[in-house]
Design a protein around this motif. Structure first.
Motif, short mmCIF file in Angstrom:
data_model
loop_
_atom_site.label_atom_id
_atom_site.label_comp_id
_atom_site.label_asym_id
_atom_site.label_seq_id
_atom_site.Cartn_x
_atom_site.Cartn_y
_atom_site.Cartn_z
N PHE A 5 33.62 37.70 0.33
CA PHE A 5 32.17 37.90 0.42
C PHE A 5 31.75 36.50 0.33
N LEU A 6 30.55 36.28 1.12
CA LEU A 6 29.97 34.91 1.35
C LEU A 6 28.45 35.21 0.69
N ASP A 7 27.98 34.07 0.21
CA ASP A 7 26.71 34.04 -0.42
C ASP A 7 25.63 34.13 0.68
N SER A 8 24.39 34.06 0.48
CA SER A 8 23.37 34.00 1.66
C SER A 8 23.35 32.79 2.51
N ALA A 9 23.85 31.78 1.99
CA ALA A 9 23.93 30.55 2.60
C ALA A 9 25.27 30.58 3.69
N THR B 100 28.52 30.71 2.43
CA THR B 100 29.75 30.05 1.83
C THR B 100 30.47 31.14 1.22
N SER B 101 31.64 30.84 1.51
CA SER B 101 32.95 31.77 0.76
C SER B 101 32.87 31.67 -0.72
N GLN B 102 32.79 32.93 -1.38
CA GLN B 102 32.54 32.65 -2.92
C GLN B 102 33.64 33.50 -3.64
N TRP B 103 33.78 34.79 -3.10
CA TRP B 103 34.81 35.91 -3.87
C TRP B 103 35.81 36.31 -2.78
N GLU C 59 38.12 34.15 -7.13
CA GLU C 59 36.81 33.23 -6.98
C GLU C 59 37.49 32.13 -6.05
#
Length: 127
Positions: free
Chosen positions: A48-52, A54-57, A71
């Protein structure tokens, strides 16, 4: 080789995508019956990537039957072992509810227990 799909086109049959692909506009997967499967070259099955971007989860599916929420750059935060034992890394927060009861333990054919508290004490109840 590139294949261009226009809007509202359906493909019947299997599709294999090798390498990294970008799908702009979302991806909808409808599997046979009520399940879909994803396979990865390692335990990290779905990221899961954030809106920017970036890999987060990550969702991890271990070969021993375990499952984890990982995480990125930190480690597994929730693990569900094969057989059902759950482990949380860090604390578990129970927010305010309508009654003092915060955690209830239920057992079929046995006694029920709960952990409750007020402004100054914590209680263990045999319901």
């Amino acid at each position: 080789m590139a294949i261009r799909l226009l809007s509202s086109e359906n493909i019947t049959g299997n599709i294999t995508v090798s390498g990294t692909s970008a799908l702009n506009g979302g991806l909808k997967v409808i599997g046979p019956g009520s399940y879909n499967t994803f396979r990865s070259g390692n335990d990290y099955t779905l990221g899961f990537l954030d809106s920017a971007g970036t890999s987060q989860w990550w969702i991890k599916a271990y070969t021993n039957g375990g499952f984890a929420l990982h995480e990125n750059g930190v480690g597994d935060k929730f693990t569900l072992a094969a057989g059902g034992a759950a482990t949380f890394a860090g604390s578990i927060t129970c927010n305010n509810v309508a009654s003092d009861k915060k955690i209830a333990f239920r057992r079929t054919g046995g006694n029920n227990f709960s952990i409750e508290h007020d402004s100054s004490s914590i209680y263990f109840y045999n319901e």
